[in-house]
Write a protein that holds these residues in place. Structure first.
Motif, short mmCIF file in Angstrom:
data_model
loop_
_atom_site.label_atom_id
_atom_site.label_comp_id
_atom_site.label_asym_id
_atom_site.label_seq_id
_atom_site.Cartn_x
_atom_site.Cartn_y
_atom_site.Cartn_z
N LEU A 31 -1.61 -2.77 -6.73
CA LEU A 31 -0.22 -3.15 -6.95
C LEU A 31 0.10 -4.53 -6.36
O LEU A 31 1.18 -5.07 -6.61
CB LEU A 31 0.73 -2.11 -6.31
CG LEU A 31 0.77 -0.73 -6.96
CD1 LEU A 31 1.69 0.20 -6.16
CD2 LEU A 31 1.25 -0.81 -8.41
N ARG A 85 -8.81 5.68 -8.96
CA ARG A 85 -8.10 4.84 -9.95
C ARG A 85 -8.85 3.51 -10.15
O ARG A 85 -8.97 3.02 -11.26
CB ARG A 85 -6.66 4.59 -9.50
CG ARG A 85 -5.74 4.20 -10.65
CD ARG A 85 -4.42 3.67 -10.15
NE ARG A 85 -3.39 4.63 -9.86
CZ ARG A 85 -2.37 4.92 -10.66
NH1 ARG A 85 -2.27 4.34 -11.83
NH2 ARG A 85 -1.45 5.77 -10.28
N VAL A 106 0.82 -1.23 0.00
CA VAL A 106 0.00 0.00 0.00
C VAL A 106 0.86 1.28 0.00
O VAL A 106 0.57 2.21 -0.76
CB VAL A 106 -1.04 -0.04 1.15
CG1 VAL A 106 -1.64 1.34 1.40
CG2 VAL A 106 -2.14 -1.06 0.83
N GLU A 136 1.65 2.96 -3.29
CA GLU A 136 0.59 3.45 -4.20
C GLU A 136 0.79 4.90 -4.63
O GLU A 136 0.22 5.32 -5.63
CB GLU A 136 -0.79 3.26 -3.54
CG GLU A 136 -1.20 1.79 -3.51
CD GLU A 136 -2.47 1.54 -2.72
OE1 GLU A 136 -2.92 2.45 -1.99
OE2 GLU A 136 -3.00 0.41 -2.81
N LYS A 137 1.60 5.64 -3.89
CA LYS A 137 1.87 7.04 -4.27
C LYS A 137 3.18 7.15 -5.06
O LYS A 137 3.63 8.25 -5.38
CB LYS A 137 1.97 7.92 -3.02
CG LYS A 137 0.69 7.97 -2.19
CD LYS A 137 -0.23 9.08 -2.65
CE LYS A 137 -1.45 9.16 -1.74
NZ LYS A 137 -2.67 9.44 -2.41
N ARG A 190 -7.25 11.94 -6.40
CA ARG A 190 -6.34 10.80 -6.25
C ARG A 190 -5.81 10.70 -4.83
O ARG A 190 -4.82 10.01 -4.59
CB ARG A 190 -5.22 10.91 -7.27
CG ARG A 190 -5.81 10.77 -8.63
CD ARG A 190 -4.89 10.55 -9.77
NE ARG A 190 -5.76 10.58 -10.95
CZ ARG A 190 -5.35 10.77 -12.17
NH1 ARG A 190 -4.06 10.89 -12.41
NH2 ARG A 190 -6.20 10.80 -13.16
N TRP A 248 4.33 4.47 -10.67
CA TRP A 248 3.01 3.96 -11.10
C TRP A 248 2.47 4.99 -12.09
O TRP A 248 1.89 6.00 -11.69
CB TRP A 248 2.09 3.77 -9.90
CG TRP A 248 0.84 3.00 -10.24
CD1 TRP A 248 0.47 2.54 -11.48
CD2 TRP A 248 -0.19 2.59 -9.34
NE1 TRP A 248 -0.73 1.88 -11.40
CE2 TRP A 248 -1.16 1.88 -10.10
CE3 TRP A 248 -0.39 2.72 -7.97
CZ2 TRP A 248 -2.31 1.34 -9.53
CZ3 TRP A 248 -1.54 2.18 -7.40
CH2 TRP A 248 -2.48 1.50 -8.17
N VAL A 294 -7.36 5.60 -3.41
CA VAL A 294 -7.21 4.74 -4.60
C VAL A 294 -8.54 4.49 -5.29
O VAL A 294 -8.59 3.88 -6.36
CB VAL A 294 -6.58 3.37 -4.26
CG1 VAL A 294 -5.11 3.51 -3.93
CG2 VAL A 294 -7.34 2.66 -3.16
N SER A 310 -4.66 -4.15 -2.82
CA SER A 310 -4.02 -3.00 -3.48
C SER A 310 -3.88 -3.39 -4.95
O SER A 310 -3.52 -4.53 -5.25
CB SER A 310 -2.62 -2.74 -2.91
OG SER A 310 -1.92 -1.86 -3.79
N ARG A 313 -11.42 -3.26 -0.66
CA ARG A 313 -10.65 -2.08 -0.22
C ARG A 313 -11.51 -0.81 -0.35
O ARG A 313 -11.55 0.02 0.57
CB ARG A 313 -9.41 -1.96 -1.11
CG ARG A 313 -8.60 -0.67 -0.91
CD ARG A 313 -7.64 -0.78 0.26
NE ARG A 313 -6.78 0.39 0.39
CZ ARG A 313 -5.73 0.64 -0.38
NH1 ARG A 313 -5.39 -0.20 -1.36
NH2 ARG A 313 -5.00 1.71 -0.16
N SER A 330 -3.28 -0.13 -14.35
CA SER A 330 -2.70 -1.01 -13.33
C SER A 330 -1.91 -2.18 -13.91
O SER A 330 -1.40 -3.01 -13.16
CB SER A 330 -3.79 -1.52 -12.38
OG SER A 330 -4.77 -2.21 -13.09
#
Ligand SMILES: Cc1cc2nc3c(=O)[nH]c(=O)nc-3n(C[C@H](O)[C@H](O)[C@H](O)COP(=O)(O)OP(=O)(O)OC[C@H]3O[C@@H](n4cnc5c(N)ncnc54)[C@H](O)[C@@H]3O)c2cc1C
Length: 397
Positions: free
Chosen positions: A91, A365, A30, A33-34, A359, A38, A362, A89, A270, A218
């Motif tokens: 990711l 996205r 997690v 994610e920033k 944003r 990405w 998440v 996530s 999530r 993603s």
């Protein structure tokens, strides 16, 4: 009285692994994610490799891979638990190396590849040393919803095959080490038949014409237009049997559809958690949002959509584990999950109000990414049409 063979408890080995994946995704993935790596064309390979290394260290890397390459050869039920945990996530599947298209390609190669092809292609793919792509879809008038419209040709020339054609929307082509290519084979008795080929993407006869700007972001490498310009391949580049490409594709199709459902279910859970936390904390008109019926009903509808998706995944996974093809059930699961999960994304965004459109969480996205899920691996209409056709031909289930 007969004991019913129906059991919703997971084997301890699987639930223990799913718990470890949950913790790994929450604590380790997690925070990435920033990460600026990405991008709008997916996480970069550098980010993927860093996440893969962390997953290896945590002992959760590629649990679906064959045991001979370090995996645990998870059952479909096992995948349901673990991939959903990874999907918490977007990711997570990248970190665990269980994202599309590599996860489906690992499964296909595991079932269809010859021993020498396993060594050359499956081994580096399963261990995460390389990535791959699956080249089926073509721009109009080629193969799309209807694979029968395949235009890419494979022509015999002595012992070689020569491949010409254009594919598009090919996930992960940019940066992939090899491609699985579906082409129309011509020659005696093979009119209209298709064959799968394995080709190194470094071959100069393969060009990536452009990376598409898409609604989603993603998948590592994004989605590309790929051209084969007189691509010459030796006879042993055929994957499976000549003329049996569509039959072999079935090996990949149903499980790959279902694993998409599993990963996206994790993302839906999530989004529901984020929306729930906001609905408890944020107040309006003298009380928390969650105490307004309009919001609590949205949370309840989300919970029901998530539950329905979960059950259809488990049932289809259970059938696949029993060795059934589960074509109808996987089609139903694909439609049920892609539509239910899109509703969850929409409601979660609505509950978050203006925050949902930013944003800062998440959810924004996820909302964009999951839209494409109603199209890839068969648009909803194509699945409905296939299910309906079976009902009309063979009667109700
Ligand atoms: C994000 C993403 C990733 C992808 N990755 C890959 C990949 O890695 N490799 C690959 O080969 N392909 C990939 N695809 C392509 C994907 O498989 C196709 O988009 C899909 O099969 C639909 O084909 P099409 O886009 O040509 O739609 P079309 O065939 O042009 O269909 C358009 C629309 O027509 C309608 N329709 C079609 N048939 C019927 C019917 N029988 N009844 C009713 N309505 C119908 C549906 O609403 C459908 O959405 C990807 C697509 C996306 C969006």
């Amino acid at each position: 009285m007969h004991q019913l063979d129906m059991n919703f408890s997971l084997p301890p080995r699987v639930s223990e692994l799913a718990d470890r994946v949950k913790a790994f995704v929450n604590e380790t993935v997690v925070p990435f994610e920033k990460d600026k790596r990405w991008t709008s064309h997916g996480p970069t390979d550098a980010l993927r490799r860093e996440l893969n290394a962390l997953a290896r260290k945590a002992g959760v890397f590629a649990p679906h891979a064959p045991a001979e390459y370090g995996g645990q050869h998870l059952s479909h039920i096992g995948r349901a638990a673990v991939f959903t945990a990874a999907g918490y996530s977007m990711l997570g599947p990248v970190a665990l190396h269980c994202a599309a298209p590599d996860e489906g390609n690992i499964h296909l190669l595991d079932v269809v590849a010859r021993p020498d092809q396993r060594e050359r292609y499956l081994k580096p793919l399963a261990t995460g040393d390389v990535r791959s792509c699956f080249c089926m879809t073509e721009p109009a008038p080629g193969a799309g919803s209807d694979p029968g419209q395949l235009q890419t040709t494979a022509r015999r020339d002595g012992n070689d095959w020569v491949i010409d054609g254009e594919k598009w929307l090919i996930t992960g082509a940019e940066g992939a080490a090899f491609a699985i290519i579906m082409a129309k084979t011509s020659g005696a008795g093979m009119e209209g038949a298709a064959t799968m080929f394995l080709a190194d993407m470094s071959d100069p006869a393969i060009t990536i014409e452009r990376t598409l700007d898409t609604i989603d972001s993603s998948f590592v490498g994004g989605h590309a237009v790929v051209r084969f310009n007189g691509l010459r391949l030796p006879a042993d580049a055929v994957l499976g049997e000549i003329g049996q490409g569509f039959r072999h594709a079935q090996v990949r199709l149903a499980p790959a559809r279902l694993t998409h459902c599993m990963r996206w279910l994790g993302a839906a859970i999530r989004a529901q958690d984020i929306a729930t936390e906001y609905a408890r904390r944020r107040t309006a008109f003298g009380k928390p949002l969650g105490e307004h019926e309009g919001v609590s009903f949205m949370l309840a509808d989300n919970a029901m959509d998530i539950h329905q998706a979960q059950l259809t995944i488990w049932h289809t996974a259970w059938l696949l584990d029993k060795g059934e093809r589960a074509s109808t059930e996987s089609s139903m699961a694909k439609v049920i999950c892609s539509e239910a999960i899109a509703r969850v994304a929409d409601r979660a965004l609505q509950i978050l109000g203006g925050l949902g459109t930013t944003r800062d969480t998440v959810v924004e996205r996820f909302y964009r990414d999951v839209r494409a899920f109603r199209i890839y691996d068969g648009p909803s209409e194509v699945h409905r049409w296939a299910i309906g056709r079976r009902i009309v031909t063979h009667g109700a289930r």
